[in-house]
Design a protein around this motif. Structure first.
Motif, PDB file in Angstrom:
ATOM      1  N   LEU A 144       0.830  -1.192   0.000  1.00 16.56           N
ATOM      2  CA  LEU A 144       0.000   0.000   0.000  1.00 16.56           C
ATOM      3  C   LEU A 144       0.871   1.251   0.000  1.00 16.56           C
ATOM      4  O   LEU A 144       0.607   2.223  -0.730  1.00 16.56           O
ATOM      5  N   ALA A 145       1.940   1.252   0.796  1.00 18.03           N
ATOM      6  CA  ALA A 145       2.847   2.400   0.809  1.00 18.03           C
ATOM      7  C   ALA A 145       3.498   2.591  -0.555  1.00 18.03           C
ATOM      8  O   ALA A 145       3.632   3.723  -1.045  1.00 18.03           O
ATOM      9  N   VAL A 146       3.908   1.497  -1.186  1.00 19.05           N
ATOM     10  CA  VAL A 146       4.534   1.578  -2.504  1.00 19.05           C
ATOM     11  C   VAL A 146       3.545   2.132  -3.526  1.00 19.05           C
ATOM     12  O   VAL A 146       3.885   3.004  -4.343  1.00 19.05           O
ATOM     13  N   SER A 147       2.289   1.657  -3.494  1.00 17.96           N
ATOM     14  CA  SER A 147       1.286   2.129  -4.444  1.00 17.96           C
ATOM     15  C   SER A 147       0.985   3.608  -4.243  1.00 17.96           C
ATOM     16  O   SER A 147       0.872   4.371  -5.208  1.00 17.96           O
ATOM     17  N   LEU A 148       0.858   4.033  -2.998  1.00 17.98           N
ATOM     18  CA  LEU A 148       0.567   5.439  -2.726  1.00 17.98           C
ATOM     19  C   LEU A 148       1.735   6.332  -3.139  1.00 17.98           C
ATOM     20  O   LEU A 148       1.537   7.428  -3.662  1.00 17.98           O
ATOM     21  N   ALA A 149       2.960   5.866  -2.903  1.00 21.27           N
ATOM     22  CA  ALA A 149       4.134   6.651  -3.285  1.00 21.27           C
ATOM     23  C   ALA A 149       4.200   6.850  -4.796  1.00 21.27           C
ATOM     24  O   ALA A 149       4.736   7.848  -5.276  1.00 21.27           O
ATOM     25  N   ALA A 150       3.666   5.906  -5.543  1.00 27.88           N
ATOM     26  CA  ALA A 150       3.690   5.990  -6.999  1.00 27.88           C
ATOM     27  C   ALA A 150       2.414   6.598  -7.579  1.00 27.88           C
ATOM     28  O   ALA A 150       2.288   6.737  -8.788  1.00 27.88           O
ATOM     29  N   SER A 151       1.475   6.979  -6.719  1.00 28.30           N
ATOM     30  CA  SER A 151       0.202   7.523  -7.183  1.00 28.30           C
ATOM     31  C   SER A 151       0.260   9.039  -7.278  1.00 28.30           C
ATOM     32  O   SER A 151       1.284   9.665  -6.983  1.00 28.30           O
ATOM     33  N   LEU A 152      -0.862   9.656  -7.673  1.00 23.07           N
ATOM     34  CA  LEU A 152      -0.943  11.104  -7.799  1.00 23.07           C
ATOM     35  C   LEU A 152      -1.504  11.773  -6.552  1.00 23.07           C
ATOM     36  O   LEU A 152      -1.576  12.999  -6.494  1.00 23.07           O
ATOM     37  N   VAL A 153      -1.907  11.009  -5.566  1.00 25.87           N
ATOM     38  CA  VAL A 153      -2.535  11.608  -4.385  1.00 25.87           C
ATOM     39  C   VAL A 153      -1.496  12.362  -3.557  1.00 25.87           C
ATOM     40  O   VAL A 153      -0.371  11.878  -3.370  1.00 25.87           O
ATOM     41  N   PRO A 154      -1.816  13.583  -3.076  1.00 30.30           N
ATOM     42  CA  PRO A 154      -0.895  14.289  -2.171  1.00 30.30           C
ATOM     43  C   PRO A 154      -0.583  13.423  -0.955  1.00 30.30           C
ATOM     44  O   PRO A 154      -1.483  12.831  -0.358  1.00 30.30           O
ATOM     45  N   LEU A 155       0.677  13.352  -0.605  1.00 33.11           N
ATOM     46  CA  LEU A 155       1.128  12.365   0.376  1.00 33.11           C
ATOM     47  C   LEU A 155       2.240  12.945   1.225  1.00 33.11           C
ATOM     48  O   LEU A 155       3.110  13.648   0.728  1.00 33.11           O
ATOM     49  N   ARG A 156       2.198  12.651   2.530  1.00 33.68           N
ATOM     50  CA  ARG A 156       3.316  13.019   3.404  1.00 33.68           C
ATOM     51  C   ARG A 156       3.321  12.053   4.582  1.00 33.68           C
ATOM     52  O   ARG A 156       2.276  11.684   5.097  1.00 33.68           O
ATOM     53  N   ALA A 157       4.518  11.657   5.008  1.00 35.36           N
ATOM     54  CA  ALA A 157       4.660  10.712   6.118  1.00 35.36           C
ATOM     55  C   ALA A 157       4.999  11.466   7.393  1.00 35.36           C
ATOM     56  O   ALA A 157       5.722  12.459   7.380  1.00 35.36           O
ATOM     57  N   ALA A 158       4.461  10.985   8.502  1.00 38.53           N
ATOM     58  CA  ALA A 158       4.850  11.462   9.825  1.00 38.53           C
ATOM     59  C   ALA A 158       5.956  10.536  10.305  1.00 38.53           C
ATOM     60  O   ALA A 158       5.710   9.379  10.634  1.00 38.53           O
ATOM     61  N   GLY A 159       7.179  11.025  10.333  1.00 42.17           N
ATOM     62  CA  GLY A 159       8.339  10.183  10.594  1.00 42.17           C
ATOM     63  C   GLY A 159       9.021   9.834   9.283  1.00 42.17           C
ATOM     64  O   GLY A 159       8.353   9.609   8.263  1.00 42.17           O
TER      65      GLY A 159
END
Length: 334
Positions: A144-159
């Protein structure tokens, strides 16, 4: 002499990911969107190729402020739901994010990530129903993390994550330095560390900060490992006592593990802080109620959630990855 004007290597493309995975470009697209059923083996091959090549899709243009307010944000916690509600760190982080979002009228959806729901979760998070995704504790190769990282959705990790995505973190290295220097000022000579899991970026940074501070003081580092749980802290402390009987200080990478270390020290007949001084990390609520009360490195957990959420709201967020300061809280254990 290298050519200073040489072009940087082009980022990997979907076609290259497909070639590395041994599947078609259409299959890669289906895996990224989660909209079409794909065999488990093909999905695993695609995720491995994406992680190996470092493929990241270009983000879509940011929504306007009005559009962002109309959409909820989603927090994805990479822990089972039962642990999510028991974990004080996650609760505090999400509370900080929720408070920041609520000031803008934006609701926060919270979901746990388990491997059996990757396809449906990817579909939900990338279909345009959320304004952005906040990742908490994302393992580097989780599909899921890999898919989101490669998607167009705005994304940011805490940590700090293992994947190349924007994040907000606390200064784990400097927190470790503060702990070691405090113990040295207390006259401690043999300072060991109970580190967290080696695959955790936060744990790795705390261990790195400890090692650098010890070497800078001309001392030899010595570490055992736990998994951030109380029992693992007790086991690690017992191992260190057996290996180094003259041990007179412990720096522990989490307060939960420090609580286990305190138990192990009592069982071994070691007084705290007279015989062994102990410093934890987190300033979790339990730190003030251990016996003795625990000296610890406070990380601004609520601020971590709030800053991460604020950057997801920003129409044009800064490219930097903010690092928040830590603070030593001195109590009776040192």
């Amino acid at each position: 002499m290298p050519d200073e004007h040489a072009a940087e290597p082009a980022p990997p493309t979907v076609t290259e990911v497909a070639a590395a995975a041994g599947v078609s470009a259409a299959t890669v697209s289906r895996v990224l969107t989660g909209r079409v059923r794909v065999s488990t083996s093909a999905r695993v091959q695609v995720h491995d190729a994406i992680a190996r090549l470092g493929y990241v899709r270009h983000r879509a243009p940011r929504r306007t402020d009005h559009q962002a307010v109309d959409l909820p944000m989603a927090a994805v916690v990479f822990e089972p739901a039962v642990r999510l509600f028991r974990d004080g760190f996650c609760a505090r982080l999400l509370a900080g994010a929720e408070e920041e979002l609520s000031r803008h009228g934006v609701p926060l959806l919270t979901m746990s990530a388990i491997r059996g729901t990757v396809s449906s979760a990817t579909r939900f998070l990338t279909d345009g129903g959320v304004g952005g995704v906040l990742l908490v504790g994302a393992p580097g190769r989780h599909p899921l993390a890999v898919s989101l990282a490669a998607s167009l959705v705005p994304l940011r990790a805490a940590g700090r994550p293992e994947l190349a995505i924007p994040y907000v973190d606390v200064d784990n290295r400097d927190g470790a330095r503060q702990a070691v220097e405090h113990l040295l000022l207390r006259g401690r000579r043999t300072i060991a560390m109970i580190a967290g899991p080696p695959d955790s970026p936060a744990a790795a940074d705390r261990l790195d900060g400890y090692r650098h501070a010890m070497l800078a003081a001309g001392r030899q580092p010595l570490a055992a490992y736990g998994d951030f749980s109380t029992p693992s802290g007790g086991h690690a402390a017992a191992w260190l006592l057996d290996r180094t009987p003259r041990l007179d200080a412990l720096f522990v990478a989490s307060d939960a593990m420090a609580a286990g270390a305190l138990q192990a020290l009592r069982k071994a007949g070691r007084r705290v802080p007279e015989d062994v001084a102990v410093v934890g990390f987190d300033d979790a609520p339990l730190a003030a109620f251990t016996t003795p009360a625990l000296t610890t490195v406070r990380q601004p957990v609520e601020d971590l959630g709030a800053v991460t959420a604020a950057l997801l709201l920003a129409p044009d967020p800064a490219p930097e990855n903010p690092i928040l300061p830590t603070e030593l809280v001195v109590r009776a254990s040192t």
